[in-house]
Design a protein around this motif. Structure first.
Motif, short mmCIF file in Angstrom:
data_model
loop_
_atom_site.label_atom_id
_atom_site.label_comp_id
_atom_site.label_asym_id
_atom_site.label_seq_id
_atom_site.Cartn_x
_atom_site.Cartn_y
_atom_site.Cartn_z
N ASP A 5 33.98 14.95 -7.78
CA ASP A 5 34.81 13.94 -7.13
C ASP A 5 34.66 14.02 -5.61
O ASP A 5 34.55 12.99 -4.94
N LEU A 6 34.65 15.23 -5.10
CA LEU A 6 34.49 15.43 -3.66
C LEU A 6 33.11 14.94 -3.21
O LEU A 6 32.98 14.30 -2.16
N LEU A 7 32.09 15.21 -4.02
CA LEU A 7 30.74 14.76 -3.69
C LEU A 7 30.67 13.23 -3.65
O LEU A 7 30.07 12.66 -2.73
N TRP A 8 31.29 12.55 -4.60
CA TRP A 8 31.33 11.08 -4.60
C TRP A 8 32.08 10.56 -3.39
O TRP A 8 31.67 9.56 -2.77
N LEU A 9 33.17 11.21 -3.02
CA LEU A 9 33.97 10.78 -1.87
C LEU A 9 33.16 10.92 -0.57
O LEU A 9 33.12 10.00 0.25
N VAL A 10 32.50 12.06 -0.42
CA VAL A 10 31.69 12.29 0.79
C VAL A 10 30.50 11.33 0.83
O VAL A 10 30.19 10.75 1.87
N GLY A 11 29.85 11.13 -0.32
CA GLY A 11 28.72 10.20 -0.38
C GLY A 11 29.14 8.78 -0.06
O GLY A 11 28.45 8.07 0.67
N GLY A 12 30.28 8.35 -0.60
CA GLY A 12 30.79 7.01 -0.31
C GLY A 12 31.13 6.84 1.16
O GLY A 12 30.84 5.81 1.76
N ALA A 13 31.76 7.87 1.74
CA ALA A 13 32.11 7.82 3.16
C ALA A 13 30.85 7.74 4.02
O ALA A 13 30.81 7.00 5.01
N ALA A 14 29.79 8.47 3.63
CA ALA A 14 28.53 8.43 4.38
C ALA A 14 27.90 7.04 4.31
O ALA A 14 27.38 6.53 5.31
N LEU A 15 27.95 6.41 3.14
CA LEU A 15 27.40 5.06 3.00
C LEU A 15 28.17 4.04 3.83
O LEU A 15 27.57 3.17 4.48
N VAL A 16 29.48 4.15 3.84
CA VAL A 16 30.30 3.24 4.65
C VAL A 16 29.99 3.44 6.12
O VAL A 16 29.81 2.48 6.87
N TRP A 17 29.90 4.70 6.57
CA TRP A 17 29.57 4.98 7.97
C TRP A 17 28.21 4.38 8.32
O TRP A 17 28.05 3.74 9.37
N PHE A 18 27.20 4.58 7.46
CA PHE A 18 25.86 4.06 7.73
C PHE A 18 25.88 2.54 7.83
O PHE A 18 25.26 1.96 8.72
N TRP A 19 26.60 1.88 6.93
CA TRP A 19 26.67 0.41 6.95
C TRP A 19 27.32 -0.08 8.24
O TRP A 19 26.81 -0.98 8.90
N VAL A 20 28.46 0.50 8.62
CA VAL A 20 29.16 0.09 9.84
C VAL A 20 28.30 0.37 11.07
O VAL A 20 28.18 -0.48 11.96
N ASP A 21 27.66 1.53 11.12
CA ASP A 21 26.80 1.88 12.24
C ASP A 21 25.61 0.92 12.34
O ASP A 21 25.23 0.51 13.44
N SER A 22 25.05 0.54 11.20
CA SER A 22 23.92 -0.39 11.19
C SER A 22 24.33 -1.78 11.67
O SER A 22 23.59 -2.42 12.42
N MET A 23 25.50 -2.24 11.27
CA MET A 23 25.98 -3.55 11.72
C MET A 23 26.24 -3.54 13.22
O MET A 23 25.90 -4.48 13.94
N ARG A 24 26.82 -2.47 13.70
CA ARG A 24 27.10 -2.34 15.14
C ARG A 24 25.79 -2.31 15.94
O ARG A 24 25.68 -2.97 16.98
N ALA A 25 24.79 -1.56 15.46
CA ALA A 25 23.50 -1.48 16.16
C ALA A 25 22.81 -2.84 16.15
O ALA A 25 22.21 -3.25 17.15
N ARG A 26 22.88 -3.57 15.04
CA ARG A 26 22.25 -4.89 14.97
C ARG A 26 22.93 -5.86 15.92
O ARG A 26 22.26 -6.63 16.62
N GLU A 27 24.26 -5.85 15.96
CA GLU A 27 24.98 -6.73 16.89
C GLU A 27 24.59 -6.44 18.33
O GLU A 27 24.40 -7.35 19.13
#
Length: 111
Positions: A5-27
């Motif tokens: 469960d912890l692994l899924w939570l950390v993995g999901g948080a990493a994906l959300v961070w990557f997506w937000v960071d990618s959108m910010r960099a593209r903007e």
């Protein structure tokens, strides 16, 4: 909480961070490309800035950051399309190239 469960939570948080960071960099890349085109009297076409390469590189302070290369298209006359590239290291522009502009490369003065 189980380990998986912890692994899924950390993995999901990493994906959300990557997506937000990618959108910010593209903007940021879109804004920098628009400014570069405006400065040189050309028109950025369709607000097209597309990711063409993704990797890691060290910034001037030695910290590992994501390096993203974007391609963009612009026109001088309204008839022909030219393409350029902009390289972002984290949220900062590293270089930008507008090859049809006399093969000029623009480098960021930011550290």
């Amino acid at each position: 909480m189980q380990g998986t469960d912890l692994l899924w939570l950390v993995g999901g948080a990493a994906l959300v961070w990557f997506w937000v960071d990618s959108m910010r960099a593209r903007e940021r890349a879109v804004a920098l490309c628009a400014n570069l085109c405006r400065t040189h009297g050309v028109q950025l076409l369709d607000q097209t800035v597309a990711l063409s390469n993704l990797g890691f590189a060290r910034n001037p302070r030695g910290r590992l950051q994501l390096r993203r290369r974007y391609r963009f298209e612009f026109t001088r006359s309204g008839a022909a399309r030219d393409s350029g590239t902009i390289v972002m290291l984290g949220s900062r522009m590293e270089t930008a190239e507008m090859p049809s502009d006399g093969s000029r490369t623009y480098e960021s003065g930011e550290s």
